[in-house]
Write a protein that holds these residues in place. Structure first.
Motif, mmCIF file in Angstrom:
data_model
loop_
_atom_site.group_PDB
_atom_site.id
_atom_site.type_symbol
_atom_site.label_atom_id
_atom_site.label_comp_id
_atom_site.label_asym_id
_atom_site.label_seq_id
_atom_site.Cartn_x
_atom_site.Cartn_y
_atom_site.Cartn_z
ATOM 1 N N PHE A 234 0.839 -1.200 0.000
ATOM 2 C CA PHE A 234 0.000 0.000 0.000
ATOM 3 C C PHE A 234 0.872 1.247 0.000
ATOM 4 N N LYS A 235 0.378 2.260 -0.682
ATOM 5 C CA LYS A 235 1.025 3.565 -0.636
ATOM 6 C C LYS A 235 -0.048 4.608 -0.328
ATOM 7 N N LEU A 236 0.050 5.201 0.868
ATOM 8 C CA LEU A 236 -0.938 6.183 1.299
ATOM 9 C C LEU A 236 -0.333 7.574 1.335
ATOM 10 N N CYS A 237 -1.188 8.563 1.148
ATOM 11 C CA CYS A 237 -0.763 9.947 1.265
ATOM 12 C C CYS A 237 -0.717 10.338 2.739
ATOM 13 N N ALA A 238 0.401 10.907 3.154
ATOM 14 C CA ALA A 238 0.580 11.361 4.538
ATOM 15 C C ALA A 238 0.446 12.875 4.550
ATOM 16 N N SER A 239 -0.690 13.366 4.988
ATOM 17 C CA SER A 239 -0.945 14.801 4.937
ATOM 18 C C SER A 239 -0.336 15.503 6.141
ATOM 19 N N ALA A 240 -0.508 16.831 6.170
ATOM 20 C CA ALA A 240 0.006 17.617 7.291
ATOM 21 C C ALA A 240 -0.951 17.605 8.472
ATOM 22 N N ASP A 241 -2.116 16.970 8.317
ATOM 23 C CA ASP A 241 -3.039 16.791 9.443
ATOM 24 C C ASP A 241 -2.520 15.620 10.267
ATOM 25 N N LEU A 242 -1.831 15.930 11.336
ATOM 26 C CA LEU A 242 -1.066 14.936 12.083
ATOM 27 C C LEU A 242 -1.914 13.760 12.547
ATOM 28 N N PHE A 243 -2.985 14.035 13.284
ATOM 29 C CA PHE A 243 -3.761 12.945 13.874
ATOM 30 C C PHE A 243 -4.534 12.159 12.818
ATOM 31 N N LEU A 244 -4.987 12.850 11.772
ATOM 32 C CA LEU A 244 -5.695 12.139 10.712
ATOM 33 C C LEU A 244 -4.745 11.189 9.987
ATOM 34 N N THR A 245 -3.500 11.593 9.818
ATOM 35 C CA THR A 245 -2.511 10.718 9.181
ATOM 36 C C THR A 245 -2.206 9.517 10.067
ATOM 37 N N ILE A 246 -1.990 9.760 11.350
ATOM 38 C CA ILE A 246 -1.743 8.643 12.270
ATOM 39 C C ILE A 246 -2.887 7.642 12.195
ATOM 40 N N ALA A 247 -4.113 8.141 12.305
ATOM 41 C CA ALA A 247 -5.282 7.264 12.313
ATOM 42 C C ALA A 247 -5.458 6.545 10.981
ATOM 43 N N SER A 248 -5.156 7.211 9.868
ATOM 44 C CA SER A 248 -5.322 6.596 8.548
ATOM 45 C C SER A 248 -4.377 5.415 8.363
ATOM 46 N N PHE A 249 -3.124 5.585 8.772
ATOM 47 C CA PHE A 249 -2.154 4.502 8.608
ATOM 48 C C PHE A 249 -2.455 3.331 9.543
ATOM 49 N N HIS A 270 3.134 -8.140 8.146
ATOM 50 C CA HIS A 270 4.337 -7.508 7.588
ATOM 51 C C HIS A 270 4.038 -6.950 6.197
ATOM 52 N N ILE A 271 3.088 -6.040 6.133
ATOM 53 C CA ILE A 271 2.731 -5.463 4.843
ATOM 54 C C ILE A 271 3.632 -4.269 4.537
ATOM 55 N N LEU A 272 3.837 -4.028 3.250
ATOM 56 C CA LEU A 272 4.546 -2.832 2.818
ATOM 57 C C LEU A 272 3.569 -1.665 2.915
ATOM 58 N N LEU A 273 3.892 -0.692 3.740
ATOM 59 C CA LEU A 273 3.040 0.476 3.935
ATOM 60 C C LEU A 273 3.886 1.721 3.679
ATOM 61 N N TYR A 274 3.831 2.171 2.457
ATOM 62 C CA TYR A 274 4.667 3.260 1.953
ATOM 63 C C TYR A 274 3.896 4.577 2.119
ATOM 64 N N ALA A 275 4.543 5.578 2.673
ATOM 65 C CA ALA A 275 3.918 6.891 2.880
ATOM 66 C C ALA A 275 4.607 7.927 2.012
ATOM 67 N N LYS A 276 3.802 8.807 1.425
ATOM 68 C CA LYS A 276 4.378 9.920 0.667
ATOM 69 C C LYS A 276 3.532 11.162 0.888
ATOM 70 N N MET A 277 4.205 12.259 1.095
ATOM 71 C CA MET A 277 3.546 13.551 1.228
ATOM 72 C C MET A 277 2.798 13.861 -0.069
ATOM 73 N N PRO A 278 1.514 14.201 -0.021
ATOM 74 C CA PRO A 278 0.778 14.454 -1.264
ATOM 75 C C PRO A 278 1.126 15.810 -1.861
ATOM 76 N N PRO A 279 1.294 15.893 -3.182
ATOM 77 C CA PRO A 279 1.618 17.185 -3.803
ATOM 78 C C PRO A 279 0.523 18.228 -3.626
ATOM 79 N N ARG A 280 -0.697 17.771 -3.339
ATOM 80 C CA ARG A 280 -1.821 18.704 -3.207
ATOM 81 C C ARG A 280 -1.617 19.731 -2.108
ATOM 82 N N ILE A 281 -0.854 19.412 -1.073
ATOM 83 C CA ILE A 281 -0.724 20.322 0.073
ATOM 84 C C ILE A 281 0.472 21.258 -0.052
ATOM 85 N N GLY A 300 3.370 11.962 11.386
ATOM 86 C CA GLY A 300 2.124 11.204 11.402
ATOM 87 C C GLY A 300 2.276 9.817 10.816
ATOM 88 N N ALA A 301 2.970 9.721 9.675
ATOM 89 C CA ALA A 301 3.154 8.421 9.037
ATOM 90 C C ALA A 301 3.996 7.491 9.902
#
Length: 661
Positions: A234-249, A270-281, A300-301
């Motif tokens: 999985f590759k999820l977007c890690a936003s600047a909303d700290l708690f929302l990012t923690i909870a999402s991951f 042991h899943i691959l959980l890749y985080a990347k800052m989204p360009p939208r922010i 957060g991530a």
């Protein structure tokens, strides 16, 4: 050792005690005004009580520091690669469609042989993976980045043969699992759903739907249910909303485990959980603020349990990243991991009632969305029916309204802008494009159990260029009725377009578009509001013309306006002072003001002289549609015409200015 209790010096306090103090402070306002409504469809409370008893959601400690392979040329990319690895990067990301012009497998020797994981960008094709793996051995670690459903959503095209929509990537995945056991073929990504303005629930639910679709396709091709699930990361977007990012991951782990439970197998922890800052922010103006956004993103991530994290250089939205910005992007994760010791505890958010509640609500809502998508026949059919686009559009419109009204603030852009900022936006470095569909002298077998991908790898190993590999593996596509998702727009762009026009106007006439601040009364009356008004107009690139002192005489006010270069004016003072100086707005209109603004709420109109009421054209206040007001002000000031004139002049002089988004 005696137990250390921080609160032992204080008398006990109950929730009722807290509510009594809050009710007093609210002065009759309902308690719900303290709740924060989220785009996710529920609200967060100002207080959470009770101890959370949930176990740790993950055992992840530490993460890979990912740096992109980038550069204007292959030699430049290799120099940056060596610097990244020598200074702390522990993994690489590679986008063969938006990076240095890499044509043949031999040019990827430094990347494939770097000795660190290599993550191909989500949405990479089997041809891209073949180029990377052609010269690699079986010890290579990383991901092939297959995420075809996201590609369909972003391109607006789907294979004409719907039943074989995933055939190419499944064929490649089977070959990769056999020959490169440490490479994860599929990478279900939230990038399209985030880029289109979706909520965290949208991202989680749709990403899960994509992962399950890949899982089913792999199992249908002959992999066991367990092996098929292990072929997906999985590759999820890690936003600047700290708690929302923690909870999402944390929530994606719950969702994936629940999918395994529904499939009747034990979850893969042991899943691959890749985080990347989204360009939208990202913001182009005041780009240093992006460093703060990146820090929150990584924090957060990391707390949420990401296994690999990548952030953008802070100047990514404005220009080609510099060595300094790449270094800071890399060091953001290094400092948090090696100096702040975020990797010392597994799931440090466990036990926080707020985080646990947020995690569970996100997971429950995302699961409901996933089931809705499944009921429509899966993600591919949900895309073609327009369901996905419509759902994302609704959330995106809510977000756009909040940004326009500055309820969602963008520091340095919509709030606290710096008009003296000089920023040089550049076009990205030119990438030499190959012929779209070059002639190929070989044919690929039909997708099967890896034969097609094996032929691609063989061709890449012989030196066949990437463009020919792409052409040989092309499939016939149809266009989705609703078209492609718009995933390229950044949140800051609407305000940045206004700033850009004003900057061009400055280049054209040597001054910024002005607004005259009609300060009324004494400094104590207007000082606080005048600072707010200056910042408000600066968000649109409009500079305030400030008189030396406030006015108590309407004739002097009118005379001062006439002497100023501004064609528009804004009345600025305390609520009480507006009513005391009658005729101020009318005097400005008589003096030639084409538009008169008043800083304050609508309730002030009743205290104004009738002539002033009709003279005021627009109210500005916290929560008004700031974007619309500033767009209107620029039209009145003819900013766009001046910007276009400056743009033509820049073209004539070959000036490196940037185009309007």
């Amino acid at each position: 050792m005696e137990h250390f209790a921080l609160a032992k010096e204080f008398p006990p306090a109950s929730e009722a005690d807290w509510r009594a103090i809050v009710d007093k402070a609210l002065k009759g306002a309902p308690f719900r005004v303290l709740e924060n409504q989220l785009y996710e469809g529920f609200a967060t409370s100002p207080l959470y009580t009770g101890a959370a008893t949930s176990p740790a959601r993950h055992g992840q400690r530490g993460w890979l520091i990912v740096q992109p392979v980038a550069g204007a040329s292959l030699a430049d990319a290799e120099r940056q690669l060596a610097d990244d690895l020598a200074n702390g990067a522990t993994a690489l990301s590679l986008d063969l469609n938006n990076g240095p012009a890499i044509r043949k497998a031999a040019e990827l020797k430094a990347v494939a042989g770097a000795g660190v994981p290599v993550f191909l960008a989500p949405g990479s094709s089997p041809a891209d993976a073949a180029l990377l793996l052609a010269k690699a051995d079986k010890t290579i670690v990383g991901t092939a980045g297959f995420d075809p459903l996201t590609v369909f959503a972003m391109s607006g095209e789907v294979p004409a043969d719907r039943k074989a929509a995933l055939a190419d990537t499944v064929d490649a995945a089977l070959a990769i699992r056999e020959r490169f056991p440490h490479v994860t073929p599929f990478l279900a990504s939230s990038r399209a759903w985030n880029g289109a303005g979706g909520s965290a629930v949208d991202e989680l639910g749709l990403t899960l739907a994509a992962a399950v679709a890949y899982w089913r396709a792999l199992e249908a091709a002959g992999l066991s249910r367990e092996d098929a699930s292990r072929a997906i990361g999985f590759k999820l977007c890690a936003s600047a909303d700290l708690f929302l990012t923690i909870a999402s991951f944390r929530a994606i782990r719950l969702l994936w485990a629940r999918a395994h439970e529904a499939a009747g197998i034990a979850p893969n922890e042991h899943i691959l959980l890749y985080a990347k800052m989204p360009p939208r922010i990202l913001s182009a103006y005041d780009p240093q603020v992006n460093m703060l956004r990146a820090t929150a993103s990584v924090f957060g991530a990391a707390i949420g349990g990401a296994t690999a994290i990548e952030v953008y250089p802070f100047d990514e939205a404005a220009t080609e990243p510099t060595p300094l910005s790449r270094r800071i992007a890399r060091n953001t994760g290094l400092v948090l991991q090696s100096e702040a010791w975020l990797s010392a505890v597994a799931d440090p958010a466990a036990g926080s009632t707020y985080v646990e509640t947020l995690t569970e609500k996100l997971a429950a809502s995302a699961w409901a969305l996933f089931r809705e998508v499944e009921a429509k026949g899966g993600l591919l059919k949900a895309l073609e029916s327009g369901f996905v686009a419509e759902r994302l559009r609704q959330t995106a419109e809510k977000r756009e309204r909040a940004i326009a009204h500055r309820k969602e603030r963008i520091t340095g852009v919509s709030v606290f802008p710096n008009l003296n900022e000089k920023i040089a936006l550049e076009e990205p470095a030119a990438i030499i494009m190959e012929e779209a569909h070059p002639t190929v002298d070989f044919a690929l077998p039909a997708p099967g159990a890896g034969e097609r991908f094996a032929a691609l790898i063989s061709a890449a190993a012989r030196g066949v260029p990437l463009a020919e590999l792409h052409s040989a593996s092309r499939i016939v596509c149809d266009i989705i009725a609703g078209g492609a998702l718009d995933v390229a727009r950044r949140d800051a762009e609407p305000f940045e377009v206004l700033r850009q026009r004003a900057d061009f106007a400055l280049a054209s006439i040597g001054s910024r578009p002005p607004v005259f601040l009609a300060l009324l009364g004494a400094p104590s009356d207007y000082r606080a509001r005048s600072l707010w008004v200056q910042s408000f107009f600066a968000a649109g690139g409009i500079e305030a013309v400030l008189p030396e002192e406030g006015f108590t005489d309407v004739e002097k006010l009118a005379a001062a306006f006439k002497q100023s270069p501004a064609p528009i004016a804004c009345l600025c003072s305390s609520n009480s002072a507006y009513g005391e100086l009658k005729g101020a707005a009318a005097a400005l209109k008589r003096a030639g003001a084409s538009h008169v603004y008043l800083a304050g709420p609508a309730s002030l109109l009743a205290s104004l002289d009738p002539n002033d009421q009709t003279a005021v054209d627009r109210l500005i206040y916290e929560g008004c549609n700031a974007l619309a007001v500033l767009e209107e002000a620029q039209r009145i000031l003819r900013v766009e015409e001046l910007a276009e004139a400056a743009g033509l002049e820049a073209e004539d002089e070959n000036f490196g200015a940037f185009d309007e988004a």
